[in-house]
Design a protein around this motif. Structure first.
Motif, PDB file in Angstrom:
ATOM      1  N   THR A  84       2.118  -7.606  -1.103  1.00  0.00           N
ATOM      2  CA  THR A  84       3.076  -6.668  -0.502  1.00  0.00           C
ATOM      3  C   THR A  84       2.414  -5.386  -0.004  1.00  0.00           C
ATOM      4  O   THR A  84       3.103  -4.544   0.579  1.00  0.00           O
ATOM      5  CB  THR A  84       4.158  -6.300  -1.532  1.00  0.00           C
ATOM      6  OG1 THR A  84       3.518  -5.755  -2.696  1.00  0.00           O
ATOM      7  CG2 THR A  84       4.971  -7.521  -1.926  1.00  0.00           C
ATOM      8  N   HIS A  85       1.119  -5.177  -0.250  1.00  0.00           N
ATOM      9  CA  HIS A  85       0.451  -3.934   0.113  1.00  0.00           C
ATOM     10  C   HIS A  85      -0.838  -4.226   0.878  1.00  0.00           C
ATOM     11  O   HIS A  85      -1.454  -5.287   0.708  1.00  0.00           O
ATOM     12  CB  HIS A  85       0.111  -3.101  -1.125  1.00  0.00           C
ATOM     13  CG  HIS A  85       1.311  -2.572  -1.837  1.00  0.00           C
ATOM     14  ND1 HIS A  85       2.158  -3.378  -2.590  1.00  0.00           N
ATOM     15  CD2 HIS A  85       1.831  -1.304  -1.917  1.00  0.00           C
ATOM     16  CE1 HIS A  85       3.127  -2.648  -3.111  1.00  0.00           C
ATOM     17  NE2 HIS A  85       2.952  -1.382  -2.720  1.00  0.00           N
ATOM     18  N   ALA A  86      -1.242  -3.239   1.719  1.00  0.00           N
ATOM     19  CA  ALA A  86      -2.515  -3.322   2.435  1.00  0.00           C
ATOM     20  C   ALA A  86      -3.095  -1.917   2.554  1.00  0.00           C
ATOM     21  O   ALA A  86      -2.382  -0.905   2.408  1.00  0.00           O
ATOM     22  CB  ALA A  86      -2.318  -3.943   3.821  1.00  0.00           C
ATOM     23  N   TYR A  87      -4.422  -1.848   2.789  1.00  0.00           N
ATOM     24  CA  TYR A  87      -5.097  -0.568   2.995  1.00  0.00           C
ATOM     25  C   TYR A  87      -5.276  -0.322   4.496  1.00  0.00           C
ATOM     26  O   TYR A  87      -5.715  -1.207   5.240  1.00  0.00           O
ATOM     27  CB  TYR A  87      -6.475  -0.556   2.344  1.00  0.00           C
ATOM     28  CG  TYR A  87      -6.437  -0.408   0.844  1.00  0.00           C
ATOM     29  CD1 TYR A  87      -5.939   0.766   0.257  1.00  0.00           C
ATOM     30  CD2 TYR A  87      -6.900  -1.416   0.003  1.00  0.00           C
ATOM     31  CE1 TYR A  87      -5.905   0.914  -1.113  1.00  0.00           C
ATOM     32  CE2 TYR A  87      -6.872  -1.272  -1.362  1.00  0.00           C
ATOM     33  CZ  TYR A  87      -6.365  -0.106  -1.914  1.00  0.00           C
ATOM     34  OH  TYR A  87      -6.338   0.037  -3.259  1.00  0.00           O
ATOM     35  N   ILE A 125      -0.362   1.101   2.227  1.00  0.00           N
ATOM     36  CA  ILE A 125       0.939   0.934   2.859  1.00  0.00           C
ATOM     37  C   ILE A 125       1.627  -0.281   2.255  1.00  0.00           C
ATOM     38  O   ILE A 125       0.975  -1.210   1.778  1.00  0.00           O
ATOM     39  CB  ILE A 125       0.814   0.793   4.391  1.00  0.00           C
ATOM     40  CG1 ILE A 125      -0.053  -0.420   4.762  1.00  0.00           C
ATOM     41  CG2 ILE A 125       0.257   2.069   5.011  1.00  0.00           C
ATOM     42  CD1 ILE A 125      -0.136  -0.674   6.254  1.00  0.00           C
ATOM     43  N   GLN A 126       2.980  -0.275   2.290  1.00  0.00           N
ATOM     44  CA  GLN A 126       3.778  -1.328   1.639  1.00  0.00           C
ATOM     45  C   GLN A 126       4.790  -1.894   2.614  1.00  0.00           C
ATOM     46  O   GLN A 126       5.347  -1.168   3.436  1.00  0.00           O
ATOM     47  CB  GLN A 126       4.516  -0.768   0.413  1.00  0.00           C
ATOM     48  CG  GLN A 126       5.379  -1.795  -0.301  1.00  0.00           C
ATOM     49  CD  GLN A 126       6.169  -1.193  -1.451  1.00  0.00           C
ATOM     50  OE1 GLN A 126       6.049  -0.004  -1.716  1.00  0.00           O
ATOM     51  NE2 GLN A 126       6.976  -2.002  -2.098  1.00  0.00           N
ATOM     52  N   ILE A 143      -7.368  -2.542   9.043  1.00  0.00           N
ATOM     53  CA  ILE A 143      -6.407  -2.813   7.968  1.00  0.00           C
ATOM     54  C   ILE A 143      -6.944  -3.954   7.108  1.00  0.00           C
ATOM     55  O   ILE A 143      -7.541  -4.910   7.621  1.00  0.00           O
ATOM     56  CB  ILE A 143      -5.017  -3.155   8.558  1.00  0.00           C
ATOM     57  CG1 ILE A 143      -3.924  -3.024   7.475  1.00  0.00           C
ATOM     58  CG2 ILE A 143      -4.976  -4.528   9.198  1.00  0.00           C
ATOM     59  CD1 ILE A 143      -2.525  -2.941   8.061  1.00  0.00           C
ATOM     60  N   SER A 144      -6.796  -3.845   5.769  1.00  0.00           N
ATOM     61  CA  SER A 144      -7.310  -4.870   4.835  1.00  0.00           C
ATOM     62  C   SER A 144      -6.266  -5.130   3.760  1.00  0.00           C
ATOM     63  O   SER A 144      -5.553  -4.217   3.324  1.00  0.00           O
ATOM     64  CB  SER A 144      -8.621  -4.415   4.188  1.00  0.00           C
ATOM     65  OG  SER A 144      -8.442  -3.208   3.486  1.00  0.00           O
ATOM     66  N   LYS A 145      -6.174  -6.391   3.347  1.00  0.00           N
ATOM     67  CA  LYS A 145      -5.149  -6.810   2.368  1.00  0.00           C
ATOM     68  C   LYS A 145      -5.500  -6.287   0.976  1.00  0.00           C
ATOM     69  O   LYS A 145      -6.645  -6.321   0.535  1.00  0.00           O
ATOM     70  CB  LYS A 145      -5.050  -8.336   2.346  1.00  0.00           C
ATOM     71  CG  LYS A 145      -3.982  -8.858   1.395  1.00  0.00           C
ATOM     72  CD  LYS A 145      -3.877 -10.372   1.455  1.00  0.00           C
ATOM     73  CE  LYS A 145      -2.832 -10.877   0.472  1.00  0.00           C
ATOM     74  NZ  LYS A 145      -2.699 -12.344   0.510  1.00  0.00           N
TER      75      LYS A 145
END
Length: 760
Positions: free
Chosen positions: A710-713, A674-675, A704-706
């Motif tokens: 600007t994006h994370a998993y 995700i962004q 959720i993980s960095k």
């Protein structure tokens, strides 16, 4: 013991008496008999057959003894045999090595190559040469004197070859020490055991000067008529049998030198000093493997000059100008000639002499030339152009062998005894607009000169003598007509200077003769009036720049613009008009009208300032310009640049091209990227923080993980998901100043997928 047969025995020398063997008698034999090389101590007991040595054998006397044994009957007749008995004497180390000379003498050359033998010592050992007893090893025990820590000499321990060490090759010098004594030792047993025999001998070495040295500078006369090649020098190596060669220090099209196998150096062709006056090259010596034997020698050649070049006139025709009023003895010019032979020698010394003068009027010898310098002088009287305008001289130039004729023309020129005279002493007045371009010819003037045309005496130079301190005008002369052209040199300005009263003089580049002076005839007057041109107003700055924050309040003053009138007129109306503003936000800016002269203020009109504006027009009214006649006004434009500072006033948002999904059933380990994005200005790079809302089901179901700034998993934490759309609350933080946070419900689908891993 054993029967009678051929036998071989090995017996160490010097061992004393011993029994070697016992032969057995076989009937009818009753005794034995031994013959051969018994050396007086080898024998056999006839009845018992015992072979014995009654003493010590010596390998150095006889290394092998060959004997014959036979058996006899009672009558003394041979029954068996003879059989051969061979006794080999084994050597022991019982002899010391001995040098073949009581003292050795040798000669070494200075700078000899290290490791290259210049003499040998030799020793022998009487022991068996096939054993270590006679294997010899040489070494240098002592050196007298020993001026350095390292030995100056070395010896090959097998061959006895003596050579300079690396230190010796460098330091041996007969001027410092011309003799050395070496104590050379030799050991048997190859020098490897402590009980080896040792002998020593003195070796006397004389140090002599090196044969390998560069010859002194070689002088060769140019253009030699000898049959070439010609031997010019010789070099010799300290070692015999070397190969000599030449290589260049400088790259030449050809090197006219060679060297023979004996070291003789030759010049292969005649040399020309004027082509090249020196040569430098190197001579080397090599062994048969191509390795350098000695350091390269540098050879210097100087080509000696001979007088083989005639004098040369520097010019085909030397032209000298002489004024009519030159007095006798004056230097009027120089006749230049050169000689290619060596400078500052008698071969290149030149002497000058006038051979003829045409015409010979009013007398023969009007000119004199200095013999060694070529300086031409007038002999007595001044020349007169009416007698002759030109004289033609033949000048003889000689060196000690050659001669050359140089042609000289003497031009008698008119003296400057006439001054320029203007046609008009006053050229009146004229009017110029202040916007007359620079370089414009505004007027022409004319003066005349009675001297000879085309000379410095008649050429006229015009200058503004008075009335133009800032050089606003310049005057150029047509050299053929002597006409003067007055040009605008600098911009005219009605407000600065309105009238120019010019005083112009006319002169010659050639000085006037004594007694003649410029007067009022060489002066003229000219008056110029500058007229005014209505000029547009001028802004105080070429560009106006400022910076404001985007959230400033309405009616905030952001910029002050000022202008003035170059004519100094009062500004009756001062008005700022925004001509164009980049972007769609021009409605947010307005210009206030003020009673202050030449000032206007840029205000925020409404809303917020967004973007930046440029190109503001100043419209000013003066004189005939009225508010209802804007088209008559002089106008100016200037750029206004308004930079806006960003304020962190936009919340971060999720930016996704497609809604995220996971394939049903969830197997575990899946994740989606995700962004986050933000409408505010991002300095250098964005930095977002992603976290899940503090809700029980959310944190139990998702994690959720960095990934980067600007994006994370986003990942499911288990596999027990239904096939439906889930709302996942995510908190985004932009980490700005101040930081802004936003809670976003991200819709995530759990769906059955096709073979391409996309939702049906």
């Amino acid at each position: 013991t054993g029967p009678l047969k051929d036998m071989n025995f090995s017996v160490q020398e010097g061992g004393g008496p011993r029994i070697l063997h016992q032969f057995k008698l076989e009937s009818p034999a009753v005794s034995f008999r031994l013959s051969g090389e018994k050396a007086g101590i080898i024998d056999i007991e006839p009845k018992t057959g015992i072979l014995y040595i009654n003493g010590s054998l010596d390998w150095e006397t006889q290394p092998v003894h060959k004997l014959q044994v036979e058996s006899l009957d009672e009558s003394g007749k041979k029954v068996e045999g003879p059989y051969t008995v061979t006794i080999h004497v084994e050597d022991i180390n019982d002899n010391p090595p001995e040098f073949d000379q009581k003292k050795y003498f040798g000669v070494v050359r200075q700078n000899s190559r290290p490791g290259k033998p210049f003499m040998y010592v030799h020793a022998t050992d009487r022991d068996d040469p096939t054993t270590p007893h006679a294997q010899l090893s040489y070494s240098i025990l002592l050196q007298f004197p020993k001026p350095y820590e390292e030995m100056l000499f070395q010896i090959d321990n097998v061959t006895g070859a003596i050579s300079p060490s690396r230190t010796g090759s460098y330091y041996l010098d007969p001027q410092k020490q011309n003799g050395f004594t070496l104590v050379v030792s030799v050991k048997d047993m190859a020098g490897t055991t402590t009980n080896a025999f040792t002998s020593s001998v003195d070796v006397i070495i004389i140090v002599m000067e090196s044969l390998w040295k560069a010859p002194p500078i070689i002088h060769i006369k140019e253009n030699s008529t000898q049959v070439h090649p010609v031997n010019i020098s010789k070099v010799q190596s300290n070692e015999p049998g070397v190969i000599y060669d030449i290589f260049e220090k400088e790259k030449l099209s050809r090197l006219p030198f060679s060297i023979s196998e004996n070291g003789d150096i030759y010049v292969t062709e005649p040399l020309d000093r004027e082509e090249k006056d020196t040569y430098t090259f190197f001579v080397v010596s090599k062994d048969d493997t191509g390795e350098l034997v000695d350091k390269p020698l540098q050879i210097h050649i100087i080509v000696e000059d001979i007088n083989d070049n005639p004098p040369v006139c520097q010019q085909d025709l030397t032209i000298i100008e002489v004024q009519e009023n030159e007095i006798g003895g004056s230097d009027i010019g120089i006749v230049h000639a050169t000689d290619m032979d060596k400078k500052d020698t008698l071969n290149s010394r030149l002497q000058f002499q006038i051979q003829s003068q045409e015409p010979e009027f009013p007398s023969k010898n009007l000119f004199y030339i200095q013999q060694d310098t070529g300086t031409l002088q007038l002999t007595g009287r001044s020349l007169n152009k009416r007698d002759s305008a030109k004289y033609f001289l033949k000048v003889l130039v000689t060196d000690s062998r050659f001669k050359t004729i140089c042609d000289v023309e003497v031009h008698v020129i008119d003296i400057n005894d006439q001054i320029p005279i203007f046609e008009n002493s006053d050229y009146g007045t004229m009017t110029l607009s202040e916007n007359t371009p620079i370089g414009t010819v505004v007027f022409e003037i004319q003066a005349t000169d009675g001297d000879e045309p085309g000379t410095g005496s008649s050429l006229i130079i015009y200058q503004v003598q008075d009335g133009d301190p800032n050089n606003t005008f310049t005057i150029e002369t047509d050299s053929e007509t002597n006409r003067g052209f007055i040009k605008v040199n600098k911009a005219l300005d009605f407000e600065t200077k309105r009238v120019y009263n010019l005083v112009i003089n006319a002169t010659n580049p050639e000085p006037l003769v004594p007694g003649v002076q410029y007067n009022s005839s060489s002066l003229t007057m000219f008056e110029i009036y500058v007229t005014n041109v209505d000029e547009p107003p001028v802004f105080m700055e070429p560009v106006y720049k400022t910076e404001v924050s985007e959230d400033i309040p309405v009616n905030t003053l952001v910029m002050t613009v000022e202008a003035y009138d170059p004519e100094g007129d009062s500004v009756r109306v001062s008005k700022i008009v925004l001509m164009e503003v980049e972007g769609k936000y021009a409605q947010y800016l307005t210009c206030g009208k003020t009673l202050f002269l030449q000032k206007s203020y840029l205000l925020v009109k409404s809303g917020r300032v967004v973007g930046w504006g440029t190109a503001t027009q100043l419209q000013q009214t003066a004189g005939e310009c009225f508010s209802n006649q804007i088209s008559l006004c002089a106008k100016s434009k200037v750029s206004l640049v308004l930079h806006l500072r960003d304020v962190n006033d936009n919340h971060p948002q999720i930016a996704m091209d497609h809604p995220p999904f996971f394939c049903y059933p969830v197997s575990g380990g899946e994740r989606t990227l995700i962004q986050a994005t933000d409408a505010d200005e991002q300095f250098f790079y964005s930095k977002f923080t992603f976290s899940l809302a503090d809700e029980m089901n959310t944190r139990n179901n998702w994690e959720i993980s960095k990934f980067n700034a600007t994006h994370a998993y986003l990942s499911p934490k288990h596999a027990n998901f239904e096939e439906k759309v889930y709302d996942v609350p995510i908190i985004l933080n932009d980490n700005g100043n101040p930081p802004l946070e936003n809670k976003v419900n991200l819709k995530v689908s759990i769906c059955k997928c096709s073979s391409e891993n996309s939702c049906f």
